[in-house]
Scaffold this motif. Structure first.
Motif, PDB file in Angstrom:
ATOM      1  N   MET A   1     -10.695   5.902   2.042  1.00 32.95           N
ATOM      2  CA  MET A   1      -9.391   5.690   2.468  1.00 32.95           C
ATOM      3  C   MET A   1      -9.220   6.295   3.474  1.00 32.95           C
ATOM      4  N   ILE A   2      -8.148   5.817   4.298  1.00 31.46           N
ATOM      5  CA  ILE A   2      -7.683   6.364   5.569  1.00 31.46           C
ATOM      6  C   ILE A   2      -6.321   7.296   5.676  1.00 31.46           C
ATOM      7  N   LEU A   3      -6.302   8.166   6.093  1.00 28.18           N
ATOM      8  CA  LEU A   3      -5.077   9.079   6.045  1.00 28.18           C
ATOM      9  C   LEU A   3      -4.824   9.411   7.509  1.00 28.18           C
TER      10      LEU A   3
ATOM     11  N   ALA B   1      -8.487  12.036  -0.636  1.00 26.36           N
ATOM     12  CA  ALA B   1      -7.387  11.555   0.583  1.00 26.36           C
ATOM     13  C   ALA B   1      -6.016  11.915  -0.017  1.00 26.36           C
ATOM     14  N   ARG B   2      -5.618  11.615  -1.104  1.00 28.35           N
ATOM     15  CA  ARG B   2      -4.294  11.816  -1.840  1.00 28.35           C
ATOM     16  C   ARG B   2      -3.927  13.400  -1.831  1.00 28.35           C
ATOM     17  N   THR B   3      -5.084  14.347  -2.153  1.00 31.53           N
ATOM     18  CA  THR B   3      -4.784  15.682  -2.153  1.00 31.53           C
ATOM     19  C   THR B   3      -4.388  16.370  -0.825  1.00 31.53           C
TER      20      THR B   3
ATOM     21  N   GLU C   1      -9.007  -0.065   3.261  1.00 35.33           N
ATOM     22  CA  GLU C   1      -9.433  -1.232   3.802  1.00 35.33           C
ATOM     23  C   GLU C   1     -10.149  -2.232   3.053  1.00 35.33           C
ATOM     24  N   ASP C   2      -9.565  -3.398   3.106  1.00 39.19           N
ATOM     25  CA  ASP C   2      -9.820  -4.412   2.067  1.00 39.19           C
ATOM     26  C   ASP C   2     -11.340  -4.976   2.451  1.00 39.19           C
ATOM     27  N   ASP C   3     -11.967  -5.858   1.499  1.00 40.97           N
ATOM     28  CA  ASP C   3     -13.085  -6.329   1.717  1.00 40.97           C
ATOM     29  C   ASP C   3     -13.335  -7.508   2.954  1.00 40.97           C
ATOM     30  N   ASP C   4     -12.136  -7.870   3.323  1.00 34.09           N
ATOM     31  CA  ASP C   4     -12.111  -8.845   4.271  1.00 34.09           C
ATOM     32  C   ASP C   4     -11.663  -8.089   5.871  1.00 34.09           C
ATOM     33  N   GLY C   5     -11.674  -6.744   5.719  1.00 38.75           N
ATOM     34  CA  GLY C   5     -11.424  -5.900   7.000  1.00 38.75           C
ATOM     35  C   GLY C   5     -10.078  -5.680   7.201  1.00 38.75           C
TER      36      GLY C   5
ATOM     37  N   VAL D   1      -4.494  -2.166   4.152  1.00 34.83           N
ATOM     38  CA  VAL D   1      -3.286  -2.251   3.194  1.00 34.83           C
ATOM     39  C   VAL D   1      -3.024  -0.662   3.107  1.00 34.83           C
ATOM     40  N   ILE D   2      -1.596  -0.680   3.284  1.00 32.54           N
ATOM     41  CA  ILE D   2      -0.956   0.832   3.157  1.00 32.54           C
ATOM     42  C   ILE D   2      -0.747   0.992   1.800  1.00 32.54           C
ATOM     43  N   VAL D   3      -1.100   2.064   0.993  1.00 29.11           N
ATOM     44  CA  VAL D   3      -1.006   2.381  -0.377  1.00 29.11           C
ATOM     45  C   VAL D   3       0.199   3.227  -0.588  1.00 29.11           C
ATOM     46  N   ASP D   4       0.368   4.252   0.420  1.00 31.20           N
ATOM     47  CA  ASP D   4       1.321   5.193   0.170  1.00 31.20           C
ATOM     48  C   ASP D   4       1.699   5.794   1.628  1.00 31.20           C
ATOM     49  N   THR D   5       3.067   5.911   1.601  1.00 29.31           N
ATOM     50  CA  THR D   5       3.935   6.670   2.849  1.00 29.31           C
ATOM     51  C   THR D   5       4.854   7.558   2.586  1.00 29.31           C
ATOM     52  N   TRP D   6       4.814   8.668   3.704  1.00 26.87           N
ATOM     53  CA  TRP D   6       5.838   9.672   3.746  1.00 26.87           C
ATOM     54  C   TRP D   6       6.659   9.702   4.934  1.00 26.87           C
ATOM     55  N   PRO D   7       7.785   9.515   5.266  1.00 24.80           N
ATOM     56  CA  PRO D   7       8.629   9.052   3.908  1.00 24.80           C
ATOM     57  C   PRO D   7       8.511   7.768   3.076  1.00 24.80           C
TER      58      PRO D   7
END
Length: 63
Positions: free
Chosen positions: A1-3, A24-26, A47-51, A54-60
């Motif tokens: 996961m990338i933050l 990553a979530r902490t 990062e999906d298998d195809d490279g 995908v953004i899975v969470d944001t603030w705000p």
């Protein structure tokens, strides 16, 4: 996961990568506590298998 943390949308200033989603979530919650009251944008991405990213969470949340 990338933050990533940015003062400008789409321009990461600080980026971290973790294999464990929980780490990553902490860190995501910690960054919201540190930077969430200003104009910062904070994102959690995977990062999906195809490279593709995908953004899975944001603030705000509306960003």
């Amino acid at each position: 996961m990338i933050l990533s943390f940015s003062e400008e949308a789409g321009a990461p200033k600080v980026t971290g990568e973790w294999a464990a989603e929980e780490t990553a979530r902490t860190t995501f919650r910690r960054w919201i506590g540190l930077y969430g009251s200003g104009t910062a944008t904070i994102r959690v991405e995977v990062e999906d298998d195809d490279g593709s990213t995908v953004i899975v969470d944001t603030w705000p949340a509306s960003t």
